[in-house]
Design a protein around this motif. Structure first.
Motif, PDB file in Angstrom:
ATOM      1  N   LEU A 236     -10.126  -1.546  33.861  1.00  0.00           N
ATOM      2  CA  LEU A 236     -10.006  -1.464  32.417  1.00  0.00           C
ATOM      3  C   LEU A 236     -11.400  -1.522  31.795  1.00  0.00           C
ATOM      4  O   LEU A 236     -12.168  -2.454  32.060  1.00  0.00           O
ATOM      5  N   VAL A 237     -11.712  -0.542  30.962  1.00  0.00           N
ATOM      6  CA  VAL A 237     -12.990  -0.500  30.258  1.00  0.00           C
ATOM      7  C   VAL A 237     -12.700  -0.673  28.770  1.00  0.00           C
ATOM      8  O   VAL A 237     -11.946   0.107  28.183  1.00  0.00           O
ATOM      9  N   LEU A 238     -13.286  -1.700  28.179  1.00  0.00           N
ATOM     10  CA  LEU A 238     -13.026  -2.006  26.775  1.00  0.00           C
ATOM     11  C   LEU A 238     -14.255  -1.724  25.927  1.00  0.00           C
ATOM     12  O   LEU A 238     -15.365  -2.161  26.241  1.00  0.00           O
ATOM     13  N   ASP A 371     -23.421   4.800  33.640  1.00  0.00           N
ATOM     14  CA  ASP A 371     -23.430   4.058  34.898  1.00  0.00           C
ATOM     15  C   ASP A 371     -22.275   3.075  34.988  1.00  0.00           C
ATOM     16  O   ASP A 371     -21.830   2.730  36.094  1.00  0.00           O
ATOM     17  N   LEU A 372     -21.781   2.605  33.832  1.00  0.00           N
ATOM     18  CA  LEU A 372     -20.635   1.692  33.844  1.00  0.00           C
ATOM     19  C   LEU A 372     -19.413   2.335  34.485  1.00  0.00           C
ATOM     20  O   LEU A 372     -18.663   1.685  35.217  1.00  0.00           O
ATOM     21  N   ILE A 373     -19.200   3.614  34.181  1.00  0.00           N
ATOM     22  CA  ILE A 373     -17.978   4.268  34.659  1.00  0.00           C
ATOM     23  C   ILE A 373     -18.225   5.214  35.831  1.00  0.00           C
ATOM     24  O   ILE A 373     -17.280   5.803  36.357  1.00  0.00           O
ATOM     25  N   ALA A 374     -19.476   5.339  36.252  1.00  0.00           N
ATOM     26  CA  ALA A 374     -19.826   6.366  37.249  1.00  0.00           C
ATOM     27  C   ALA A 374     -19.071   6.223  38.558  1.00  0.00           C
ATOM     28  O   ALA A 374     -18.686   7.220  39.178  1.00  0.00           O
ATOM     29  N   ASP A 375     -18.850   4.968  39.006  1.00  0.00           N
ATOM     30  CA  ASP A 375     -18.184   4.793  40.302  1.00  0.00           C
ATOM     31  C   ASP A 375     -16.741   4.333  40.150  1.00  0.00           C
ATOM     32  O   ASP A 375     -16.148   3.825  41.106  1.00  0.00           O
ATOM     33  N   ILE A 376     -16.153   4.527  38.956  1.00  0.00           N
ATOM     34  CA  ILE A 376     -14.731   4.201  38.763  1.00  0.00           C
ATOM     35  C   ILE A 376     -13.903   5.428  39.155  1.00  0.00           C
ATOM     36  O   ILE A 376     -13.947   6.465  38.484  1.00  0.00           O
ATOM     37  N   GLU A 377     -13.171   5.307  40.241  1.00  0.00           N
ATOM     38  CA  GLU A 377     -12.340   6.419  40.693  1.00  0.00           C
ATOM     39  C   GLU A 377     -11.141   6.619  39.777  1.00  0.00           C
ATOM     40  O   GLU A 377     -10.730   7.743  39.487  1.00  0.00           O
ATOM     41  N   ILE A 407      -9.906   7.535  32.970  1.00  0.00           N
ATOM     42  CA  ILE A 407     -11.149   7.664  33.736  1.00  0.00           C
ATOM     43  C   ILE A 407     -10.786   8.173  35.129  1.00  0.00           C
ATOM     44  O   ILE A 407      -9.987   7.548  35.836  1.00  0.00           O
ATOM     45  N   GLU A 408     -11.355   9.308  35.508  1.00  0.00           N
ATOM     46  CA  GLU A 408     -11.104   9.898  36.826  1.00  0.00           C
ATOM     47  C   GLU A 408     -12.435  10.299  37.441  1.00  0.00           C
ATOM     48  O   GLU A 408     -13.214  11.047  36.836  1.00  0.00           O
ATOM     49  N   LYS A 434     -18.675  -5.415  35.272  1.00  0.00           N
ATOM     50  CA  LYS A 434     -19.828  -4.702  34.733  1.00  0.00           C
ATOM     51  C   LYS A 434     -19.907  -4.953  33.234  1.00  0.00           C
ATOM     52  O   LYS A 434     -18.873  -5.100  32.563  1.00  0.00           O
ATOM     53  N   ILE A 435     -21.137  -4.960  32.732  1.00  0.00           N
ATOM     54  CA  ILE A 435     -21.342  -5.216  31.313  1.00  0.00           C
ATOM     55  C   ILE A 435     -22.443  -4.312  30.802  1.00  0.00           C
ATOM     56  O   ILE A 435     -23.460  -4.103  31.483  1.00  0.00           O
ATOM     57  N   GLY A 436     -22.241  -3.751  29.614  1.00  0.00           N
ATOM     58  CA  GLY A 436     -23.168  -2.783  29.078  1.00  0.00           C
ATOM     59  C   GLY A 436     -24.476  -3.381  28.594  1.00  0.00           C
ATOM     60  O   GLY A 436     -24.639  -4.602  28.508  1.00  0.00           O
ATOM     61  N   ASN A 437     -25.395  -2.517  28.244  1.00  0.00           N
ATOM     62  CA  ASN A 437     -26.722  -2.958  27.809  1.00  0.00           C
ATOM     63  C   ASN A 437     -26.811  -3.008  26.281  1.00  0.00           C
ATOM     64  O   ASN A 437     -25.827  -2.796  25.575  1.00  0.00           O
ATOM     65  N   GLU A 438     -28.006  -3.266  25.775  1.00  0.00           N
ATOM     66  CA  GLU A 438     -28.195  -3.388  24.329  1.00  0.00           C
ATOM     67  C   GLU A 438     -27.864  -2.091  23.599  1.00  0.00           C
ATOM     68  O   GLU A 438     -27.471  -2.113  22.431  1.00  0.00           O
ATOM     69  N   ALA A 439     -28.013  -0.958  24.276  1.00  0.00           N
ATOM     70  CA  ALA A 439     -27.749   0.330  23.627  1.00  0.00           C
ATOM     71  C   ALA A 439     -26.285   0.489  23.253  1.00  0.00           C
ATOM     72  O   ALA A 439     -25.959   1.209  22.296  1.00  0.00           O
TER      73      ALA A 439
END
Length: 478
Positions: A236-238, A371-377, A407-408, A434-439
């Motif tokens: 889950l990505v919020l 990069d957060l979602i890059a390796d989420i199958e 996300i695929e 995983k947690i995002g950056n300041e951007a």
């Protein structure tokens, strides 16, 4: 104002250990347009004083909307009598050490004051927003509204405190309801009341306003043909606008020390957190760093002093996943022996301050969105809260969002409607991977956090980056 208040305290003829007077003047305006037709234009002014008296280890309160010496004296006498009665049933004795002398000032940042635009000009902007939202006949309702508040507070005490704070708030909301046959979907700008900040009219005139309006309209239509969110256990990505509610409900309220002590159990509930948990409970994964920070410029609940005069500073509540500190005022800290923060806040002049959230933020990491979602199958990305439910111990919860993407193979693909997720608070925060950056850190605010008897609705702010949680149960609305 200072002279009247200090004169009043010096003339109070009561043997109190400590006396404080907090005066609040608040002017609020609201403007609502629906389907390009003005529905309401309101303005309210409220002003009064709360007198707080400490006697024999107990506190008494009384409020008045008159500032004559006799009215303030009557309020002080009533508060003193209440303190005497309370002392007979005292659970914990307070001392004037909980009310140290403070002197200072705070002013919200703003570029354009709230009295520079007329109601007619405001309505013209809201009507234009509604016209821009109406991009199709399938948009069956458009709504736009603006709320502003200007609040001034003066606080004086018998031991020499003098604090002045001026807070200016502005919130904007716009939304569409789209319909195609029996399918009905709503889309808003980040949730029903999320875009609330400290500042003036410059907040409304932001460069991306019309882009946001266009996006809300397009995504409302997009949801009509979207697939139903699948029922599965997945990544889950919020987005930050949903993290606002996630932090609020599953971190903020459980860490209120008065709730942990039992003060709110008959109304707002208790907490799964126990006093002995502080300093050792692993609340979440090591990526979880939650701060109480009323010092951030522009965030909705920024201030320099709470309503008892305690100096506001940034503090870590949770660091590297470990629970360190609670949301407890000086009074609650004394009662519990636990470390707290400057969070005694009242919703108005006729309410006593209680333990409240202010700006409660999840600190950013160092990962960009791709990069957060890059390796989420396989996973689901969700935005903008639509519904919430959480038990009275802040343990089990279920939240619904307005908009989602599948996300695929590391990419956002098709749009999903009616996305929901459920979990248990500790397990959920331990699944933060995983947690995002300041951007991609964004802050939002809500003016309607309720608590206390009689109820006190108060402003709170929450900032967060995009976050990834593993193995969360998601489901659709079918």
């Amino acid at each position: 104002m200072w002279k009247e208040l200090t004169t009043a305290i010096s003339n109070f003829n009561i043997p109190a250990e400590w006396i404080g007077i907090r005066v609040v003047k608040e002017t609020s305006r609201n403007h609502l347009v629906r389907d390009a037709l003005p529905k309401s234009n309101g303005k309210s002014l409220t002003m009064g004083a709360m007198v707080e008296v400490m006697f024999d280890g107990s506190l008494g309160y009384a409020a008045t909307n008159s500032f004559t010496l006799s009215s303030l004296q009557n309020a002080a006498q009533l508060a003193y009598q209440q303190a005497i009665i309370a002392s007979k049933y005292c659970i914990y004795p307070f001392s004037k050490n909980q009310r140290s002398k403070v002197v200072g000032e705070y002013n919200s940042p703003f570029l354009e004051t709230l009295n520079t635009i007329s109601p007619g000009e405001i309505n013209d902007i809201l009507i234009r927003i509604c016209h821009h939202l109406k991009i199709s006949d399938k948009i069956v309702q458009t709504t736009a509204d603006i709320n502003t508040t200007e609040q001034e507070t003066w606080f004086v005490s018998s031991n020499g405190s003098e604090v002045y704070q001026k807070i200016i708030l502005l919130g904007k909301r716009f939304s569409v309801i789209a319909q195609d046959g029996e399918i009905v979907q709503q889309r808003t700008n980040n949730g029903m009341y999320a875009q609330f900040y400290q500042g003036g009219w410059e907040l409304l005139k932001s460069d991306n306003l019309w882009h946001q309006v266009q996006q809300v309209a397009e995504e409302g239509l997009e949801l009509l043909t979207a697939s139903e969110c699948p029922d599965t256990c997945t990544n889950l990505v919020l987005a930050p606008d949903q993290m606002m509610l996630q932090i609020h409900e599953s971190v903020g309220h459980p860490l209120e020390i008065d709730r942990i002590l039992g003060d709110e159990r008959n109304y707002a509930g208790g907490s799964f957190v126990q006093p002995e948990d502080f300093g050792k409970l692993e609340y979440g994964s090591p990526l979880m760093n939650i701060t109480f920070d009323p010092t951030i410029e522009g965030e909705l609940a920024s201030y320099s002093f709470d309503d008892t005069g305690a100096k506001a500073t940034k503090e870590y509540l949770i660091k590297d996943g470990i629970l360190l500190r609670g949301l407890g005022s000086l009074d609650s800290q004394s009662r519990s022996g636990l470390p707290g923060v400057a969070c005694a806040r009242a919703s108005s002049w006729n309410r006593p301050p209680i333990d409240r959230m202010a700006n409660l933020n999840l600190e950013p990491g160092n990962t960009n969105f791709d990069d957060l979602i890059a390796d989420i199958e396989h996973g689901v990305y969700m935005e903008s809260n639509r519904s919430w439910s959480i038990d009275d111990r802040r343990h089990k919860f279920q939240f619904g969002c307005e908009y989602a993407k599948l996300i695929e193979n590391g990419k956002l693909t098709k749009t999903l409607k009616n996305p929901n997720y459920r979990a248990i608070t500790p397990q959920f925060w331990h699944s933060l991977i995983k947690i995002g950056n300041e951007a991609n850190w964004q802050m939002y605010g809500t003016p309607f956090c309720g608590k206390g008897e009689p109820n006190q609705a108060i402003c709170v702010g929450h900032g967060s980056p995009v976050c990834v949680f593993a193995n969360v149960e998601v489901f659709g609305g079918g």
